[in-house]
Design an enzyme around this catalytic site. Structure first.
Site, PDB file in Angstrom:
ATOM      1  N   ASP A  78       0.844  -1.197   0.000  1.00 28.72           N
ATOM      2  CA  ASP A  78       0.000   0.000   0.000  1.00 28.72           C
ATOM      3  C   ASP A  78       0.877   1.244   0.000  1.00 28.72           C
ATOM      4  OD1 ASP A  78      -2.774   1.305   0.648  1.00 28.72           O
ATOM      5  OD2 ASP A  78      -1.356   2.177   2.079  1.00 28.72           O
ATOM      6  N   TYR A  83       3.265   9.730  -0.417  1.00 32.23           N
ATOM      7  CA  TYR A  83       4.304   9.061   0.367  1.00 32.23           C
ATOM      8  C   TYR A  83       5.690   9.275  -0.237  1.00 32.23           C
ATOM      9  CZ  TYR A  83       0.406   6.326   2.379  1.00 32.23           C
ATOM     10  OH  TYR A  83      -0.747   5.913   2.980  1.00 32.23           O
ATOM     11  N   LYS A 108      -2.736   5.736  -4.269  1.00 31.54           N
ATOM     12  CA  LYS A 108      -3.810   6.699  -4.017  1.00 31.54           C
ATOM     13  C   LYS A 108      -3.517   8.022  -4.713  1.00 31.54           C
ATOM     14  CE  LYS A 108      -3.713   4.773   0.640  1.00 31.54           C
ATOM     15  NZ  LYS A 108      -2.296   4.369   0.533  1.00 31.54           N
ATOM     16  N   HIS A 141      -7.463   9.551  -1.975  1.00 37.22           N
ATOM     17  CA  HIS A 141      -6.863   9.571  -0.639  1.00 37.22           C
ATOM     18  C   HIS A 141      -7.723  10.335   0.370  1.00 37.22           C
ATOM     19  CE1 HIS A 141      -2.581   9.022   1.128  1.00 37.22           C
ATOM     20  NE2 HIS A 141      -3.496   8.809   2.041  1.00 37.22           N
ATOM     21  N   LYS A 201     -36.018   0.459  -7.051  1.00 38.01           N
ATOM     22  CA  LYS A 201     -37.142   0.772  -6.161  1.00 38.01           C
ATOM     23  C   LYS A 201     -36.755   1.917  -5.247  1.00 38.01           C
ATOM     24  CE  LYS A 201     -39.721  -1.137  -2.225  1.00 38.01           C
ATOM     25  NZ  LYS A 201     -39.238  -0.120  -1.290  1.00 38.01           N
ATOM     26  N   ILE A 208     -36.680   8.748  -7.502  1.00 35.30           N
ATOM     27  CA  ILE A 208     -37.521   8.225  -8.584  1.00 35.30           C
ATOM     28  C   ILE A 208     -37.255   9.009  -9.859  1.00 35.30           C
ATOM     29  CG2 ILE A 208     -39.913   8.015  -9.396  1.00 35.30           C
ATOM     30  CD1 ILE A 208     -40.700   7.541  -6.442  1.00 35.30           C
TER      31      ILE A 208
END
Length: 210
Positions: A78, A83, A108, A141, A201, A208
């Site tokens: 990650d 970074y 990210k 991020h 629905k 709607i």
């Protein structure tokens, strides 16, 4: 509306009851059953336990830490543009000799790169630094200005096969609701374009109308 999304995985933690500090929304749109099964299997195998690289010092220490993480079996890494270590991470992954398809890479997009064109450019820059042609997961991020435009760009990159999973980090509930609305519209359109019967629905007049 959410039941039209193929699958959602979220994780959250809270500093207090009113302040969520991390929410990740992972969207996998419009795959057939076999593709969903294959990808979910890849997800379980390679990505459930990730190795974070935030604030690891650059240079020899970074190289040593990543080598050791790969040696003991980590396959999900990650990182993020902010970074500042995407290039170093990509270099160590290449040197490891582990096949790309066995590595799960998350990066990210930072707040200064949000927006339709800016996010696409930031994505390409991250791929170039990591020396890859696709990312396994790409996240927004933080919910900075133009995050919905960034999300649209990421959806297109996902459709092109350049990102396997898209998501967000550090979003508050309202930001997440806005993203889910956007995603739900796209999923409905995807089904209609393929001649698939869709029966949404809602008792909300505004929903709607949409």
């Amino acid at each position: 509306m959410l039941k039209n999304i193929s699958w959602i995985k979220s994780t959250c933690c809270f500093r207090n009851a009113n302040e969520p500090c991390r929410i990740i929304f992972l969207l996998n749109q419009g795959e057939n059953a076999n593709e969903q099964s294959n990808r979910s299997g890849e997800w379980r195998q390679n990505s459930l336990l990730g190795f974070g690289v935030y604030k690891i010092k650059k240079g020899e220490e970074f190289e040593r830490v990543i080598r050791e993480a790969i040696r003991v079996g980590y396959r999900h890494f990650d990182t993020a543009k902010i970074y500042g270590n995407e290039e170093a991470l990509g270099r160590e992954i290449q040197k490891s000799g582990v096949p790309r398809e066995q590595i799960f890479i998350t990066s990210k997009v930072w707040t200064t790169d949000l927006g339709y064109e800016a996010t696409k450019k930031a994505f390409e820059q991250s791929c170039k630094k990591l020396n890859v042609t696709y990312l396994d997961m790409y996240l927004i991020h933080f919910a900075g200005p133009r995050y919905l435009e960034a999300w649209k760009a990421m959806e297109e990159l996902y459709s092109e096969g350049k990102i396997k999973v898209i998501g967000v980090a550090n979003f508050e509930i309202q930001h997440l609701k806005n993203v889910i609305k956007s995603a739900a519209h796209i999923i409905l359109r995807w089904h209609l374009q393929r001649g698939i019967v869709v029966i949404p629905k809602s008792s909300n007049p505004q929903r709607i109308l949409r």
